[in-house]
Design a protein around this motif. Structure first.
Motif, mmCIF file in Angstrom:
data_model
loop_
_atom_site.group_PDB
_atom_site.id
_atom_site.type_symbol
_atom_site.label_atom_id
_atom_site.label_comp_id
_atom_site.label_asym_id
_atom_site.label_seq_id
_atom_site.Cartn_x
_atom_site.Cartn_y
_atom_site.Cartn_z
ATOM 1 N N HIS A 23 14.264 -74.177 22.731
ATOM 2 C CA HIS A 23 14.688 -73.371 21.593
ATOM 3 C C HIS A 23 14.801 -71.888 21.954
ATOM 4 O O HIS A 23 14.770 -71.018 21.079
ATOM 5 N N GLY A 24 14.920 -71.605 23.238
ATOM 6 C CA GLY A 24 15.204 -70.247 23.694
ATOM 7 C C GLY A 24 14.013 -69.323 23.773
ATOM 8 O O GLY A 24 14.178 -68.127 23.993
ATOM 9 N N ILE A 25 12.807 -69.865 23.596
ATOM 10 C CA ILE A 25 11.601 -69.048 23.725
ATOM 11 C C ILE A 25 11.087 -69.267 25.146
ATOM 12 O O ILE A 25 10.399 -70.247 25.431
ATOM 13 N N GLN A 26 11.505 -68.398 26.025
ATOM 14 C CA GLN A 26 11.196 -68.569 27.438
ATOM 15 C C GLN A 26 10.286 -67.442 27.901
ATOM 16 O O GLN A 26 10.614 -66.273 27.749
ATOM 17 N N ILE A 139 12.086 -84.817 21.311
ATOM 18 C CA ILE A 139 11.151 -83.690 21.145
ATOM 19 C C ILE A 139 11.903 -82.427 20.766
ATOM 20 O O ILE A 139 11.513 -81.702 19.854
ATOM 21 N N VAL A 140 13.009 -82.177 21.440
ATOM 22 C CA VAL A 140 13.780 -80.956 21.195
ATOM 23 C C VAL A 140 14.377 -80.964 19.782
ATOM 24 O O VAL A 140 14.475 -79.924 19.141
ATOM 25 N N GLN A 141 14.749 -82.127 19.293
ATOM 26 C CA GLN A 141 15.377 -82.217 17.969
ATOM 27 C C GLN A 141 14.371 -82.178 16.819
ATOM 28 O O GLN A 141 14.771 -82.111 15.655
ATOM 29 N N GLN A 142 13.080 -82.198 17.134
ATOM 30 C CA GLN A 142 12.081 -82.094 16.070
ATOM 31 C C GLN A 142 12.255 -80.766 15.344
ATOM 32 O O GLN A 142 12.524 -79.732 15.974
ATOM 33 N N GLN A 143 12.085 -80.804 14.046
ATOM 34 C CA GLN A 143 12.208 -79.589 13.240
ATOM 35 C C GLN A 143 11.140 -78.566 13.607
ATOM 36 O O GLN A 143 11.417 -77.372 13.716
ATOM 37 N N ASP A 144 9.923 -79.042 13.797
ATOM 38 C CA ASP A 144 8.802 -78.141 14.061
ATOM 39 C C ASP A 144 8.342 -78.238 15.511
ATOM 40 O O ASP A 144 8.435 -79.289 16.146
ATOM 41 N N CYS A 145 7.786 -77.143 15.975
ATOM 42 C CA CYS A 145 7.223 -77.099 17.325
ATOM 43 C C CYS A 145 6.009 -78.019 17.386
ATOM 44 O O CYS A 145 5.185 -78.018 16.464
#
Length: 170
Positions: A23-26, A139-145
């Motif tokens: 989600h771009g948080i790197q 996992i990536v498509q989950q709404q929440d972290c």
């Protein structure tokens, strides 16, 4: 979704890290540990850049590829998450095969430990990689972290400060 070797490696280390990365948080660029690993990879085999090719295609980037012998060389700092390293290079072998480069192999190299491990494509690996791809996508498509799961490797992770902000780590 364009899955990379990093996604596959993070699947085997931490689902929260995978979700954040996707989600771009790197956070890798802020980590001294990641910088040290990159430096080890760039300086441990000085002659390698002259002998081997860097490959980048289908979302993967292979640092050193021996075209003549069809061998991927993946340099890592330590073997603490070896399962993730093996999954990552098997994903590279999968992508190579999908692009017509069959029967390639890989070598995981740990120069600080003076160790090497051969990784070969085995029967059942394609199904295994396809299951990794499905799991990454889910996992990536989950709404929440995904929730924080406290692991021994967290203290060496580039996301440590992000994940543990506000946590009682006493």
């Amino acid at each position: 979704m364009n899955i990379t070797g990093t996604h596959i490696a993070y699947l085997h280390t931490c689902h929260r890290k995978l979700w954040l990365f996707a989600h771009g948080i790197q956070m890798e660029h802020t980590s001294d540990i990641v910088a040290e690993g990159k430096l080890i990879g760039e300086t441990s085999y000085g002659e390698r850049a002259r002998k081997y090719t860097e490959l980048a295609f289908d979302g993967v980037k292979i640092d050193f590829y021996d075209v003549k012998n069809k061998v991927i060389h993946e340099v890592k700092k330590t073997d603490k998450v070896e399962k993730a390293h093996i999954a990552q290079v098997k994903y590279y072998l999968y992508v190579l095969a999908k692009n017509g480069i069959d029967e390639a192999t890989a070598i995981l190299e740990y120069p600080k430990m003076k160790q090497r491990q051969a990784v070969e494509w085995e029967e059942g690996d394609e199904e295994l990689i396809l299951s990794y791809i499905r799991e990454v996508s889910q996992i990536v498509q989950q709404q929440d972290c995904p929730s924080l799961v406290k692991l021994s490797i967290c203290k060496k992770c580039s996301y440590y400060d992000f994940c543990y902000a506000g946590e009682d780590i006493g």
